[in-house]
Design a protein around this motif. Structure first.
Motif, short mmCIF file in Angstrom:
data_model
loop_
_atom_site.label_atom_id
_atom_site.label_comp_id
_atom_site.label_asym_id
_atom_site.label_seq_id
_atom_site.Cartn_x
_atom_site.Cartn_y
_atom_site.Cartn_z
N TYR A 9 0.79 -1.32 0.10
CA TYR A 9 0.15 -0.03 0.11
C TYR A 9 0.87 1.21 -0.16
O TYR A 9 0.66 2.23 -0.68
CB TYR A 9 -0.73 -0.23 1.32
N ILE A 10 1.95 1.25 0.85
CA ILE A 10 2.82 2.56 0.96
C ILE A 10 3.42 2.62 -0.53
O ILE A 10 3.48 3.91 -1.30
CB ILE A 10 3.86 2.30 1.96
N ALA A 11 3.85 1.52 -1.22
CA ALA A 11 4.53 1.64 -2.51
C ALA A 11 3.61 1.99 -3.61
O ALA A 11 4.06 2.97 -4.50
CB ALA A 11 5.15 0.45 -2.81
N ILE A 12 2.28 1.80 -3.33
CA ILE A 12 1.44 2.05 -4.26
C ILE A 12 0.82 3.53 -4.28
O ILE A 12 0.73 4.30 -5.17
CB ILE A 12 0.21 1.14 -4.53
N ALA A 13 0.45 3.69 -2.87
CA ALA A 13 -0.54 4.77 -2.62
C ALA A 13 0.35 5.96 -2.22
O ALA A 13 -0.09 7.27 -2.46
CB ALA A 13 -1.42 4.59 -1.58
N MET A 20 -2.67 2.04 -8.65
CA MET A 20 -3.66 1.38 -7.89
C MET A 20 -4.44 0.67 -8.79
O MET A 20 -5.19 1.36 -9.88
CB MET A 20 -4.39 2.20 -6.99
N GLN A 21 -4.82 -0.79 -8.60
CA GLN A 21 -5.88 -1.24 -9.40
C GLN A 21 -6.90 -1.81 -8.53
O GLN A 21 -6.58 -2.10 -7.47
CB GLN A 21 -5.15 -2.63 -10.17
N THR A 22 -8.11 -1.78 -9.09
CA THR A 22 -9.12 -2.21 -8.18
C THR A 22 -9.61 -3.75 -8.64
O THR A 22 -9.27 -4.13 -9.67
CB THR A 22 -10.35 -1.48 -8.32
N ILE A 23 -10.33 -4.48 -7.68
CA ILE A 23 -10.74 -5.79 -8.21
C ILE A 23 -11.91 -5.61 -9.06
O ILE A 23 -12.87 -5.05 -8.70
CB ILE A 23 -11.27 -6.71 -6.70
N ARG A 24 -11.69 -6.25 -10.27
CA ARG A 24 -12.87 -5.87 -11.09
C ARG A 24 -14.06 -6.72 -11.25
O ARG A 24 -15.18 -6.30 -11.54
CB ARG A 24 -12.14 -6.29 -12.67
N ASN A 140 -0.99 -6.29 -11.58
CA ASN A 140 0.51 -6.11 -11.50
C ASN A 140 0.85 -6.67 -9.91
O ASN A 140 -0.01 -6.97 -9.08
CB ASN A 140 1.17 -4.87 -11.32
N SER A 141 2.21 -7.10 -9.78
CA SER A 141 2.68 -7.71 -8.69
C SER A 141 2.58 -7.13 -7.32
O SER A 141 1.88 -7.87 -6.50
CB SER A 141 4.32 -8.10 -8.55
N MET A 142 2.55 -5.85 -7.22
CA MET A 142 2.23 -5.16 -5.99
C MET A 142 0.88 -5.15 -5.74
O MET A 142 0.41 -5.21 -4.57
CB MET A 142 2.76 -3.77 -6.25
#
Length: 260
Positions: A9-13, A20-24, A140-142
Motif C-alpha cells: 500500500y505504501i509503495a502504491i498509494a 492502484m488497481q481495483t478488483i474488477r 500487477n505484482s504489487m
C-alpha cells in the motif's frame, strides 16, 4: 503477510511506484481468495512436515515442485512445454524417490504433509501466473500482493492460534527481555515482502514452471546448509538422490534454453 499488504500500500498509494488497481469482479476476488487459501495450506503443511522430517529431506521433496507445476499448468491453462522439457523433470522426481528410500529420518505422516505442501506451492504458482498474466485479470505484482496478503492473514490467524498456543504472550515476553527481537521481526517481515514480490515478478516475466525450477537451486543450498548446521544424518543413497535431483534441474535449464 500484514507487513506485505502494508508495504504494498505504501509503495502504491504513497510512493506511486505503480498505479492502484481495483478488483474488477466477484470472480476475480474469489480467485485471489483461492490463491491466499492455497498459500496458507502450503505454509501450514510445510511447517507441520518440519516437525517430523529434517530440513535436508524436506528440501529434497520440495524439488519435485516443477513436476506438480507442469501438471497443474497443463490442467488449468492447457499450456504445454516441449517434450524434452518434460523429460528433464524425470531425474528431478526420481532423485527424490531415491532419497526417500535412503532417508534415515523418514516419517510417513511428515512425508505426506511435505508432499501436500509441495503440491500446494505448485498450484499457487500456476494460479498467481493466471492472475498476473491473463488478459482478463492483469493485476500487477504489487496490487496482487496488496489484496492477497490480508486475506491470507484471515486464513492463517486461526491456524496460528491453534498450533502455537500463547504465541502473542511468548513474543511479548521475548520482546521485554530483549528489544532486538522486535527489530528481527521487522526485518523478517520486510524480507518476506521482497521475497513474495520477487516471486510474483519472476512468475509474471517467465512462467510458473521456471519459477519452481529456479527454487530448486535454493533447495540444494538449503540441503547443504542443513547438513552442515544441524548435522542431519544422510546416507549414501540419500546423497545420490539429491545429486540426481540437482542434475535434473541443470538439464531442465538447458532444455528451456534450447526451446527458446
Amino acid at each position: 503477510m500484514t507487513a506485505c499488504s502494508l508495504l504494498s500500500y505504501i509503495a502504491i498509494a504513497w510512493m506511486k511506484m505503480v498505479p492502484m488497481q481495483t478488483i474488477r469482479s466477484r470472480v476475480q476476488f474469489f480467485k485471489i481468495s483461492a490463491l491466499s487459501l492455497i498459500f496458507c495450506a502450503s505454509v501450514v503443511s510445510g511447517n507441520i512436515s518440519l516437525r517430523y522430517l529434517p530440513v535436508s529431506f524436506n528440501q529434497a521433496i520440495g524439488a519435485t515442485t516443477p513436476f506438480f507445476t507442469a501438471v497443474f499448468a497443463y490442467l488449468m491453462t492447457l499450456k504445454r512445454e516441449a517434450w524434452l522439457t518434460y523429460f528433464t523433470l524425470l531425474p528431478v522426481v526420481t532423485g527424490v524417490v531415491i532419497a526417500s528410500g535412503g532417508e534415515p529420518s523418514f516419517h510417513l505422516f511428515g512425508f505426506l504433509m511435505c508432499v501436500g505442501a509441495t503440491a500446494a506451492r505448485a498450484l499457487k504458482s500456476v494460479v498467481q501466473g493466471i492472475l498476473l498474466s491473463s488478459e482478463g485479470e492483469k493485476l500487477n505484482s504489487m496490487n496482487l500482493l496488496l489484496y492477497m496478503a490480508p486475506i491470507a492473514v484471515v486464513f492463517l490467524l486461526p491456524a496460528t492460534l491453534y498450533m502455537e498456543e500463547n504465541v502473542v504472550g511468548i513474543t511479548l515476553a521475548l520482546a521485554r527481555d530483549d528489544i532486538k527481537i522486535v527489530w528481527y521481526l521487522i526485518f523478517n517481515s520486510a524480507l518476506a515482502y521482497f521475497v513474495n514480490l520477487t516471486n510474483f515478478l519472476v512468475t509474471k516475466h517467465t512462467s510458473a514452471l521456471t519459477l519452481q525450477v529456479l527454487g530448486n537451486a535454493k533447495g540444494a543450498v538449503a540441503v547443504v546448509v542443513s547438513i552442515l548446521i544441524f548435522r542431519n544424518p544422510v546416507s549414501v543413497t540419500g546423497m545420490l538422490g539429491y545429486a540426481l535431483t540437482v542434475f535434473g534441474v541443470i538439464l531442465y535449464s538447458e532444455a528451456k534454453k534450447r526451446s527458446k
